[in-house]
Design a protein around this motif. Structure first.
Motif: not given
Length: 188
Positions: A105-110, A129, A131-132
């Motif tokens: 997503n746009k917040r860097g959560i994969w 899931s 955080q990038n």
């Protein structure tokens, strides 16, 4: 990680190289000449561990079948290994990936959705899931799949691959036909 070339039929026999990338069946190393990289099969090299994650990857190459996009640390493999081992309550001897989907997503959560089978007897669906660019705080959910559900996932993935092969074969035939027509034309 480094590798030492152990295949005496290769020109680089005995040489040691720094690993750049690896997947489950080959290793790409930094190479001093040509393009700067060279590809070797695992059977041609001996892996030399430089830290704990290297040791883990050497001992658990099957986890490399799970693709990690930029931003997901290789430490994820270790977290996944621990989670699966806890769930199935036995050692992981082999792992086969049936489906491996990724989104961010746009917040860097994969998020990864992985269907796999462990030791040829534990069909699992993993939703993971994180955080990038973080090496911890993974959220991993493991669900055991019923036999019928797992077989259906396999069938869908087989159909997808067969469709892709059919499309590529059509493109290949088209390119070969164009090449032959051009080769036999009077154009210089």
């Amino acid at each position: 990680m480094q590798v030492k070339i152990i295949n005496n039929k290769l020109d680089d026999f005995g040489g040691t190289f720094k690993v750049r990338r690896m997947n489950f069946d080959n290793i790409i190393v930094n190479y001093p000449i040509e393009s700067g990289i060279k590809n070797f099969s695992f059977s041609d090299v001996e892996c030399i561990s430089e830290n704990d994650i290297d040791k883990f990857l050497i001992e658990n190459k099957d986890f490399l079948k799970i693709k990690l996009k930029r931003g997901i640390s290789v430490v994820f493999y270790n977290a996944l290994y621990d989670s699966i081992k806890f769930d199935i309550k036995e050692e992981i001897e082999n792992l086969n990936v049936i489906k491996d989907k990724y989104k961010i997503n746009k917040r860097g959560i994969w998020e990864k959705e992985i269907s796999l089978i462990i030791n040829n007897k534990f069909p699992l669906e993993v939703i993971a899931s994180g955080q990038n660019f973080k090496k911890d705080e993974y959220h991993i959910i493991i669900n055991r799949l019923e036999k019928d559900n797992f077989l259906e996932i396999c069938n869908v993935e087989i159909e997808n691959i067969e469709s892709e092969i059919e499309l590529m074969n059509g493109m290949l035939s088209s390119f070969m036909e164009v090449r032959e027509q051009f080769k036999n034309s009077n154009i210089v």
